[in-house]
Structure formats: C-alpha cells, structure tokens
Design a protein around this motif. Structure first.
Motif, PDB file in Angstrom:
ATOM      1  N   ARG A 105       1.484   6.720   5.615  1.00  0.00           N
ATOM      2  CA  ARG A 105       2.626   5.877   5.276  1.00  0.00           C
ATOM      3  C   ARG A 105       2.222   4.748   4.331  1.00  0.00           C
ATOM      4  NH1 ARG A 105       4.957   5.239  11.459  1.00  0.00           N
ATOM      5  NH2 ARG A 105       6.225   7.139  11.513  1.00  0.00           N
ATOM      6  N   SER A 106       1.096   4.105   4.671  1.00  0.00           N
ATOM      7  CA  SER A 106       0.654   2.969   3.875  1.00  0.00           C
ATOM      8  C   SER A 106       0.189   3.385   2.488  1.00  0.00           C
ATOM      9  CB  SER A 106      -0.477   2.243   4.615  1.00  0.00           C
ATOM     10  OG  SER A 106      -0.871   1.077   3.929  1.00  0.00           O
ATOM     11  N   HIS A 107      -0.330   4.603   2.372  1.00  0.00           N
ATOM     12  CA  HIS A 107      -0.766   5.102   1.068  1.00  0.00           C
ATOM     13  C   HIS A 107       0.408   5.134   0.087  1.00  0.00           C
ATOM     14  CE1 HIS A 107      -3.035   7.265  -1.893  1.00  0.00           C
ATOM     15  NE2 HIS A 107      -2.354   8.394  -1.763  1.00  0.00           N
ATOM     16  N   LEU A 108       1.560   5.562   0.584  1.00  0.00           N
ATOM     17  CA  LEU A 108       2.753   5.575  -0.267  1.00  0.00           C
ATOM     18  C   LEU A 108       3.301   4.172  -0.472  1.00  0.00           C
ATOM     19  CD1 LEU A 108       4.686   8.703   1.033  1.00  0.00           C
ATOM     20  CD2 LEU A 108       3.265   8.502  -1.006  1.00  0.00           C
ATOM     21  N   GLY A 109       3.333   3.393   0.619  1.00  0.00           N
ATOM     22  CA  GLY A 109       3.862   2.040   0.514  1.00  0.00           C
ATOM     23  C   GLY A 109       3.060   1.171  -0.427  1.00  0.00           C
ATOM     24  N   TRP A 110       1.750   1.380  -0.461  1.00  0.00           N
ATOM     25  CA  TRP A 110       0.895   0.592  -1.341  1.00  0.00           C
ATOM     26  C   TRP A 110       1.270   0.764  -2.805  1.00  0.00           C
ATOM     27  CZ3 TRP A 110      -1.824  -3.290  -2.534  1.00  0.00           C
ATOM     28  CH2 TRP A 110      -2.685  -3.261  -3.633  1.00  0.00           C
ATOM     29  N   ARG A 111       1.688   1.954  -3.179  1.00  0.00           N
ATOM     30  CA  ARG A 111       2.068   2.186  -4.575  1.00  0.00           C
ATOM     31  C   ARG A 111       3.225   1.276  -4.979  1.00  0.00           C
ATOM     32  NH1 ARG A 111       2.095   8.855  -4.501  1.00  0.00           N
ATOM     33  NH2 ARG A 111       0.017   9.097  -3.563  1.00  0.00           N
ATOM     34  N   LEU A 112       4.146   1.061  -4.046  1.00  0.00           N
ATOM     35  CA  LEU A 112       5.285   0.190  -4.340  1.00  0.00           C
ATOM     36  C   LEU A 112       4.867  -1.277  -4.349  1.00  0.00           C
ATOM     37  CD1 LEU A 112       8.033   1.950  -2.188  1.00  0.00           C
ATOM     38  CD2 LEU A 112       7.498   2.284  -4.592  1.00  0.00           C
ATOM     39  N   ILE A 113       4.021  -1.679  -3.388  1.00  0.00           N
ATOM     40  CA  ILE A 113       3.552  -3.058  -3.332  1.00  0.00           C
ATOM     41  C   ILE A 113       2.741  -3.378  -4.590  1.00  0.00           C
ATOM     42  CG2 ILE A 113       2.034  -4.672  -2.112  1.00  0.00           C
ATOM     43  CD1 ILE A 113       4.494  -4.181  -0.514  1.00  0.00           C
ATOM     44  N   ALA A 114       1.883  -2.446  -5.003  1.00  0.00           N
ATOM     45  CA  ALA A 114       1.005  -2.681  -6.152  1.00  0.00           C
ATOM     46  C   ALA A 114       1.795  -2.877  -7.437  1.00  0.00           C
ATOM     47  CB  ALA A 114       0.027  -1.515  -6.300  1.00  0.00           C
ATOM     48  N   ARG A 115       2.976  -2.279  -7.516  1.00  0.00           N
ATOM     49  CA  ARG A 115       3.801  -2.421  -8.723  1.00  0.00           C
ATOM     50  C   ARG A 115       4.642  -3.698  -8.717  1.00  0.00           C
ATOM     51  NH1 ARG A 115       4.873   3.280  -8.075  1.00  0.00           N
ATOM     52  NH2 ARG A 115       6.939   2.813  -7.227  1.00  0.00           N
ATOM     53  N   ALA A 116       4.749  -4.355  -7.567  1.00  0.00           N
ATOM     54  CA  ALA A 116       5.585  -5.550  -7.462  1.00  0.00           C
ATOM     55  C   ALA A 116       4.991  -6.696  -8.276  1.00  0.00           C
ATOM     56  CB  ALA A 116       5.738  -5.959  -6.004  1.00  0.00           C
ATOM     57  N   THR A 117       5.838  -7.469  -8.889  1.00  0.00           N
ATOM     58  CA  THR A 117       5.405  -8.627  -9.668  1.00  0.00           C
ATOM     59  C   THR A 117       6.107  -9.883  -9.151  1.00  0.00           C
ATOM     60  OG1 THR A 117       7.133  -8.233 -11.319  1.00  0.00           O
ATOM     61  CG2 THR A 117       4.957  -7.257 -11.741  1.00  0.00           C
ATOM     62  N   PRO A 118       5.514 -11.048  -9.367  1.00  0.00           N
ATOM     63  CA  PRO A 118       6.134 -12.289  -8.883  1.00  0.00           C
ATOM     64  C   PRO A 118       7.525 -12.475  -9.468  1.00  0.00           C
ATOM     65  CG  PRO A 118       3.884 -12.692  -9.621  1.00  0.00           C
ATOM     66  CD  PRO A 118       4.228 -11.293 -10.045  1.00  0.00           C
TER      67      PRO A 118
END
Length: 286
Positions: free
Chosen positions: A65-78
């Motif tokens: 689950r976290s492997h997929l979620g990380w992709r979204l978190i990593a793309r987030a910008t301030p």
C-alpha cells in the motif's frame, strides 16, 4: 476574507509565534486529511508498530500500500499555505515550527529548523542496525523486486497509506536492509509507538518560550498534538486555531478561524510583510 485576516494578522504581528501544523495544511497539495472537508475516513485499520514487526503478512500489506502511496506523496509540492509560513519565518515573525505531518512540505517550501514530530516518509530506517536510507532508493529496489506490480492508488492518506485489493497485496515482494538483512520501516511514528521523549521535550520548551501558539490545519483529535495546546494554555501562552471544522482544542483558543489555509495564510503574510516594509531603511533597499 479580509475580516478574518485582520484579527489574525494583529496577533501574529508581534512575532515569537510557534506554528503547530497538521494534515489540513497539506490538503491543497493533494494530500487529503482524515477529518477535514477534503478528507476521507480511513478505509482500513491503521498499521501498528507491533503488527508491523510481528506479522510478515501485515508487513507485506503495509509496504504494498505504501509503495503506491509514496508515489503520490513524492509528487506533492508545497502549496501557498506552506510558502506563507516560510515567508513569516524568514521575516522573523515565526520562531518555530512543529508539524504533525510526515510529507516534508514545510522544508520544501523553504522553512528551516522544522521539528517533524512524527518523522518523515522520505527516510527509511532499519530496525536491525539503525541505518537510514532515502525512500527514493527503497522505491527503486521495490520497483525492481516487483516489475509486474500493477496496483493503482485511488486515494492516499496523510501517512502515505492507500486502499489496495488483497489479491494485489498477495503478489507484492518486500525487501530488507542491504547492510544487515534487518526489517525496513519508514522513519515515521506508527500507531503503538511513542514520539521520542527528547523531541517532545524540545517542542514543549519551544511552546513555553512562544508569545503565541498558532495551530494550522489540525483537528487536535489525538493527544500527540493537543498536548502542546494544553501546555500553552497552562503557561499562559495564547492559542490561535485556524482549521476548517471544529477541533478538540477550541476551548483553549483566544481566536478560532474557520477558513481555507491556502487563501488565509498568504493574505496574512501579505498584510504583515507589507506593514513591515517601512522599517527597512532606504540605504538597505539599495
């Protein structure tokens, strides 16, 4: 909006403000919170530290689950709220930042000396040797170990967890520490863990030195963050809460503002930094 800006700006203007931020500050970066208007209820029971360590099946489920979620978190910008906090800090009005978030967006916006109460998702720790590596490195290893992994994340929680079908979880392969073969874990505080005592005491000291505690985007539902509001109130430090929806700290607040942080905080920063401009001498301006 202006009627909300003025009272908040008036309280922040004297400086020595400590910010306590929560998931609501990151919603405009595409990371939904748990309880606010943009949030969704958690779709499954959160992983506990005890379960993560003891149960290989639960651990595999978490990493899939976290492997997929990380992709979204990593793309987030301030977003504009993070940038406004950074501007207020750079102007000397914010003296400290405590965040309950694990997304690293305060630092990415330019804030410095941020106390990340619950750790960061972009760091991985080995429970065997204590070694720390980047989440980007682990992501590469997990991609290599799961070349056919076709799961898709529909929504991500603030801790990087997502909903995923069990048949997709069952096919996922985890990896261990390259140095010692130990279990790898995101360097974040899981349910069932405690925040390191030294970190908590540092935050208490920061709050006690503050002239104002400014809570941004936190429902203060759990004691991990609420304890700093309680400590501030007991020490006579005024508390201001800006959050969409009620919080469990509202009774301690001298000012309670319900407004989108991405609109309100930049307006407050503009109001204050504009007001501070006349104190700069012509010679300094150049």
């Amino acid at each position: 909006m202006q009627e909300l800006v003025e009272p908040l700006a008036g309280l922040v203007a004297a400086g020595e403000v400590v910010v306590l931020s929560g998931a609501g500050l990151s919603t405009e970066s595409g990371i939904p919170d748990y309880r606010g208007p943009s949030g969704v209820a958690r779709r499954h029971t959160p992983m506990t530290y005890q379960m993560f360590v003891a149960d290989p099946v639960a651990r595999r489920r978490y990493w899939a689950r976290s492997h997929l979620g990380w992709r979204l978190i990593a793309r987030a910008t301030p977003n504009s709220g993070h940038h406004a906090v950074a501007r207020l800090q750079q102007a000397g009005l914010v003296s400290g930042i405590i965040t309950q978030n694990v997304d690293g967006l305060h630092s990415a916006a330019g804030s410095r000396a941020v106390t990340e109460l619950h750790g960061r998702l972009d760091v991985v720790v080995c429970l065997g040797c204590g070694g720390r590596t980047s989440r980007a490195e682990l992501d590469g290893r997990l991609r290599a170990a799961n070349p056919g992994f076709g799961g898709q994340a529909v929504a991500v929680n603030p801790d990087g967890d997502v909903a995923l079908a069990e048949e997709q979880v069952a096919a996922f392969r985890t990896v261990d520490c390259l140095a010692c073969g130990g279990l790898l874990k995101p360097d974040v505080v899981f349910f069932g863990e405690t925040v390191p005592a030294a970190r908590v005491q540092s935050c208490f000291a920061m709050v006690e030195r503050a002239r104002l505690l400014l809570v941004l985007g936190s429902s203060l539902t759990v004691m991990s963050g609420r304890r700093f509001v309680v400590r501030a109130a007991r020490r006579g430090v005024p508390v201001v809460i800006v959050n969409q929806g009620p919080t469990r700290g509202d009774g301690y607040a001298c000012l309670r503002v319900d407004a989108p942080l991405g609109r309100l905080l930049p307006a407050v920063a503009d109001r204050l930094l504009g007001a501070l401009a006349p104190v700069v001498s012509p010679a300094v301006r150049g």
